[in-house]
Design an enzyme around this catalytic site. Structure first.
Site, PDB file in Angstrom:
ATOM      1  N   ASP A  59       0.870  -1.161   0.029  1.00  0.00           N
ATOM      2  CA  ASP A  59       0.136   0.161  -0.089  1.00  0.00           C
ATOM      3  C   ASP A  59       0.840   1.199  -0.013  1.00  0.00           C
ATOM      4  O   ASP A  59       1.865   1.181   0.274  1.00  0.00           O
ATOM      5  CB  ASP A  59      -1.101   0.083   1.288  1.00  0.00           C
TER       6      ASP A  59
HETATM    7  C1  BGC Z   1      -5.047   3.302   0.145  1.00  0.00           C
HETATM    8  C2  BGC Z   1      -5.094   2.502  -1.044  1.00  0.00           C
HETATM    9  C3  BGC Z   1      -4.809   3.180  -2.250  1.00  0.00           C
HETATM   10  C4  BGC Z   1      -3.528   3.864  -2.206  1.00  0.00           C
HETATM   11  C5  BGC Z   1      -3.103   4.833  -3.392  1.00  0.00           C
HETATM   12  C6  BGC Z   1      -3.761   4.248   0.111  1.00  0.00           C
HETATM   13  O1  BGC Z   1      -3.753   5.040   1.160  1.00  0.00           O
HETATM   14  O2  BGC Z   1      -4.923   2.422   1.459  1.00  0.00           O
HETATM   15  O3  BGC Z   1      -6.245   1.807  -1.046  1.00  0.00           O
HETATM   16  O4  BGC Z   1      -4.854   2.389  -3.520  1.00  0.00           O
HETATM   17  O5  BGC Z   1      -3.791   4.696  -1.251  1.00  0.00           O
HETATM   18  O6  BGC Z   1      -4.047   5.850  -3.531  1.00  0.00           O
END
Ligand code: BGC
Length: 698
Positions: free
Chosen positions: A270
C-alpha cells in the site's frame, strides 16, 4: 519531481509508444510465450535495473497533486508508476485508483460504492462494473486499477466499510472475483488490502492478532477466490499481522498467497508506509514498493550485496511483474480505446443499473412506497442536494455529473409539485405538513466515515435524527432515504417512520435511480450484505484506538446467531414492492462424497402485482462438528427476475469442499463426514428459511 515531469508520464503511455520503436533484432521479443520472453530478458538486466523495477518513482501521490496545482478530475497523472526499461520493451506499471470508479485525476464514471454493489448480490453485474472501470483506466493510459477492495467488514464502524462488499467471505469472494474478471478484460486488477485491514484510525500501526484458523476461514477465502480469477496483483495492507507488517509477513505473502494458492502475480505495498523493513519485506515476498523507494531502491541493493536478500528473490519479483505486464500490455495496447466513452451514456447506464439494484427497502408500512396518488411532495435534508458520493480518500471519484436525490426526484415528479428544505428545521416541518407526502434524505457523508478515519458511533448525527423525527411527526406519508456506507443504528426514530429505503452512496446516477424506486418505476431488490444491529452494544466493542486487536470467534450474522441475538435487520434482508414465496426445497442427494457436490433447489413464485427480483440464499450449518462452527454460513446465492404470477426453480450447487474447516494441526482443509443442515430462503432470518439435511460420507 516538478509538475512538468509529472505531466510527462501521463497520456497513453511512454512505454507503449516505445514498444513500437524497439528493434526486432534485439534479444527481447515483444511477442511469443511470456515465460520465454522473461527468460531472455532477465539475464540482460543489471541488478540496478532489476531493483529499479521494484519500486515506483512518485514521491507522494497526494503531495504531488497538491504541488502540481491539480485538483480532482483535472487530469493528468497516475496514482503511481514504475520506470519501465525502454531498451528491453519493459513497460511502466501505471496505476489509477478504484474501487468506486477510476480515481481521482480524471472525470470518470462514479459507481455506487462497493457496499452498495455488494447489496446487489449480482456478480454478473459486478463483472460489468469492473469492465467499465478497466476500460476507462486503459483509455486513460493506465494498466493497473487499484481495486477491488475486499476486506471483510468485521465491525460496521470501520471507516472504509463502503469500499468493500460486505461481511461474508463467500459473498465477498463472488463479488470480488467477478469484478477482477471484468477489470482484467482491460487492465491488471490489484486486490486489496491483504490482509485483516479492519481499522482506520490506527491503520498504520495496529497489529491484527489472528489465529490461523480464523485467518484461513474468515479473512482470506475471498482473496483466494480472486487468485482463482487470475488477479494480476495484490496490495498488502498497512497494518501489522501477528507481529510484522502485512507485507513483511512471510507466512501471509510467501506461504499462503504464493505457495498455498499458487498466485503467479505480484505483490505491491500500500502507498507510502506499508513496509518498514527492507529485508523482511523482500524476503516475505513483497515485489513492488509504491509509490516510491523508501525501503527498496538503494537499501534493497545494499541488502542484496550484504547477502541478506538473495538475488533469487529479486529475480522472482521481476519475473512476476514482467509476467503480468506482458500478459496485459500488448503492443497494440492503446488501440481501440477512446476517452470519449469515459462516463458516457453506456457507462452511466451501468452505474444507473447498479444503483437501482443496490437500494435496499428496509421498511414499507402502508405501503407508503411507491409514492402514488399525490399532488405535492416535500423533499427534506441537506443531503438531498449534496453530491454525496462517499469517502474522499483514495477511492474518491470526480465524475462529470452527479444526479443528486433532489435532482432525480424533480426529474421524475411530472405533475407532482416538489418543494425542498435543506438546513432549516422549521421550514422542513412546515413543508412536510403542507405536502401530500414527504421524502427525507438523511444519513452520513465523507466527514463521518472514510479512509483514515473510523466512525465515531453507529447512530446518525443528532441533526439528521431531529430532521427525520420532525418530518415524520408532521406527515404520516413519510419515507426516509438513508445514505451511508455501512450499518447504522436507528434507535429513537425508526418506529416513527413508515418507510425506509437504504440508498448507500449511490454514485453519479444515484439520484435518478432512487427517484425511479420512490415513484415505482423500478422495484427495489437490494439485500443487506451486512447485518444491522439494533444497538451498538449488541456487538463486540470496536477497538479503533488500540494498537493491538485480536480477531477471533464470530462476527456479523454469525455473531448474532451464536449469541441468539435479534438484529434490527438481518443479513440478506430486503423488501420489494411485490411478494415472493420461496418453497419446495429439494436436495439432489441425501448423502454426498467428500469430493462430490450437492444441488439445492427451491421454487420462487412472484405472488404480487408487479415484476421484481429476488435473491435466493443458501446457508449451511454443521451438525456435530468437532470444532466450533457458526450456526450457518452463506454458501450460494442467485438473483432472479420474476413477472407477477411467475414461478421459477432456482438450483444452486454446493461442492463438498466448501464445507471444509481449516485444520491447524494438519495444515489442511478437512471436510468432516457428518450431517449438515441446508437453510434456504430470501434472507438469513430464521423465519425466512426452509430447512433440510444431508450427509457427507466418510
Ligand atoms: C490506500 C489504497 C490506495 C492507495 C493509493 C492508500 O492510502 O489505502 O487503497 O490504493 O492509497 O491511492
Amino acid at each position: 519531481m516538478n509538475r512538468r515531469q509529472f505531466i510527462a508520464v501521463s497520456g497513453t503511455g511512454v512505454a507503449v509508444a516505445s514498444l513500437a520503436k524497439i528493434n526486432p533484432a534485439m534479444a527481447a521479443p515483444l511477442t511469443g510465450p511470456i515465460e520465454e520472453r522473461i527468460a531472455k530478458i532477465l539475464p540482460q538486466l543489471s541488478l540496478d535495473e532489476k531493483i529499479s523495477l521494484m519500486s515506483g518513482v512518485l514521491r507522494n501521490t497526494l503531495g504531488e497533486i497538491a504541488t502540481s496545482g491539480l485538483r480532482p478530475g483535472q487530469g493528468h497523472g497516475y496514482t503511481g508508476y514504475t520506470v519501465g526499461i525502454e531498451r528491453l520493451g519493459i513497460p511502466r506499471i501505471k496505476c489509477l485508483d478504484g474501487p468506486r470508479g477510476v480515481g481521482f485525476f480524471y472525470k470518470t464514471t462514479c459507481f455506487p460504492v462497493g457496499m452498495a454493489r455488494g447489496a446487489t448480490f449480482d456478480p454478473a453485474l459486478e463483472e460489468k462494473v469492473g469492465e467499465v472501470m478497466g476500460y476507462e483506466a486503459r483509455a486513460l493510459g493506465a494498466n493497473m486499477l487499484l481495486a477491488p477492495c475486499i476486506n471483510l467488514l468485521w465491525h460496521p464502524r470501520w471507516g472504509r466499510a463502503q469500499e468493500s462488499y460486505g461481511e461474508d467471505p463467500h459473498q465477498l469472494g463472488a463479488m470480488g472475483s467477478a469484478f477482477t474478471r471484468g477489470v482484467q478484460k482491460h487492465v491488471m486488477a490489484c486486490v486489496k488490502h491483504f490482509a485483516v485491514n479492519n481499522v482506520e484510525d490506527t491503520r498504520m500501526k495496529v497489529d491484527a492478532i489472528v489465529d490461523e484458523r480464523t485467518l484461513q476461514e474468515v479473512f482470506l477465502p475471498h482473496f483466494h477466490r480472486c487468485v482463482e480469477a487470475k488477479a494480476a496483483s495484490f496490495m498488502s495492507s498497512y497494518n501489522h499481522l501477528n507481529g510484522p507488517k502485512a507485507g513483511q509477513n512471510k507466512h501471509l505473502v510467501r506461504d499462503i498467497l504464493k505457495q498455498q494458492w499458487a498466485f503467479d502475480g505480484f505483490v505491491v505495498t500500500d502507498w507510502v508506509t506499508a513496509i518498514d523493513n527492507t529485508v523482511e519485506a523482500a524476503n516475505a515476498g513483497t515485489d513492488l514498493e509504491m509509490p516510491r523507494a523508501a525501503y527498496f531502491g538503494s537499501k534493497l541493493k545494499a541488502a542484496v550485496k550484504e547477502g541478506k536478500v538473495p538475488e533469487a528473490a529479486i529475480d522472482e519479483a521481476v519475473t512476476r511483474m514482467l509476467r503480468q505486464l506482458f500478459r496485459f500490455v500488448t503492443p497494440d495496447y492503446d488501440k481501440g480505446y477512446t476517452q470519449k466513452e469515459i462516463a458516457g451514456p453506456k457507462h452511466a447506464a451501468v452505474a444507473r443499473e447498479v444503483a437501482r439494484k443496490s437500494a435496499v427497502l428496509l421498511k414499507n408500512q402502508g405501503p407508503v412506497l411507491p409514492l402514488a396518488g399525490i399532488k405535492s411532495l416535500a423533499v427534506l435534508g441537506r443531503l438531498g442536494k449534496e453530491d454525496n458520493l462517499g469517502d474522499r480518500g483514495s477511492s474518491r471519484v470526480a465524475s462529470p455529473h452527479v444526479i443528486t436525490i433532489l435532482d432525480g426526484i424533480k426529474q421524475k415528479a411530472g405533475a407532482i409539485q416538489v418543494s425542498y428544505a435543506g438546513e432549516s428545521l422549521s421550514e422542513a416541518k412546515a413543508l412536510a405538513a403542507k405536502a401530500d407526502a414527504v421524502v427525507v434524505v438523511a444519513g452520513l457523508g465523507f466527514k463521518d466515515e472514510g479512509e483514515g478515519h473510523d466512525r465515531a458511533g453507529m447512530a446518525l448525527p443528532p441533526d439528521q435524527i431531529e430532521l427525520i423525527k420532525a418530518a415524520a411527526g408532521a406527515n404520516r406519508k413519510c419515507a426516509v432515504v438513508l445514505v451511508a456506507g455501512s450499518a447504522v443504528t436507528m434507535e429513537g426514530w425508526l418506529d416513527e417512520v413508515p418507510a425506509l429505503l437504504l440508498a448507500w452512496y449511490p454514485g453519479m446516477e444515484g439520484g435518478a435511480a432512487v427517484a425511479e424506486i420512490l415513484f415505482g418505476e423500478i422495484n427495489p431488490s437490494g439485500k443487506l450484505p451486512i447485518v444491522f444491529p439494533k444497538r451498538e452494544d449488541q456487538l463486540f466493542p470496536f477497538a479503533d484506538k488500540a494498537l493491538q486487536v485480536e480477531y477471533k470467534g464470530f462476527h456479523g450474522y454469525r455473531w448474532f446467531d451464536d449469541k441468539n441475538l435479534d438484529p434490527l435487520f438481518p443479513f440478506g434482508f430486503g423488501l420489494s414492492y411485490t411478494e415472493f414465496k420461496v418453497g419446495n426445497l429439494r436436495l439432489s442427494e441425501k448423502a454426498i462424497s467428500k469430493s462430490g457436490k450437492l444441488t439445492v433447489s427451491v421454487d420462487v413464485a412472484n405472488t404480487g402485482k408487479v415484476a421484481g427480483e429476488e435473491v435466493v440464499q443458501v446457508y449451511v450449518g454443521c451438525l456435530g462438528s468437532k470444532v466450533p462452527r457458526p450456526k450457518k454460513e452463506l454458501k450460494a446465492f442467485a438473483r432472479i427476475k420474476l413477472d407477477p404470477n411467475e414461478t421459477k426453480t432456482v438450483s444452486l450447487e454446493i461442492p463438498a469442499s466448501d464445507l471444509a474447516f481449516y485444520d491447524v494441526a494438519s495444515t489442511s482443509w478437512v471436510v468432516e463426514p457428518i450431517e449438515y443442515q441446508v437453510l434456504a430462503g430470501p434472507s438469513s432470518r430464521e423465519s425466512d428459511l426452509l430447512k433440510d439435511k444431508f450427509k457427507v460420507l466418510s
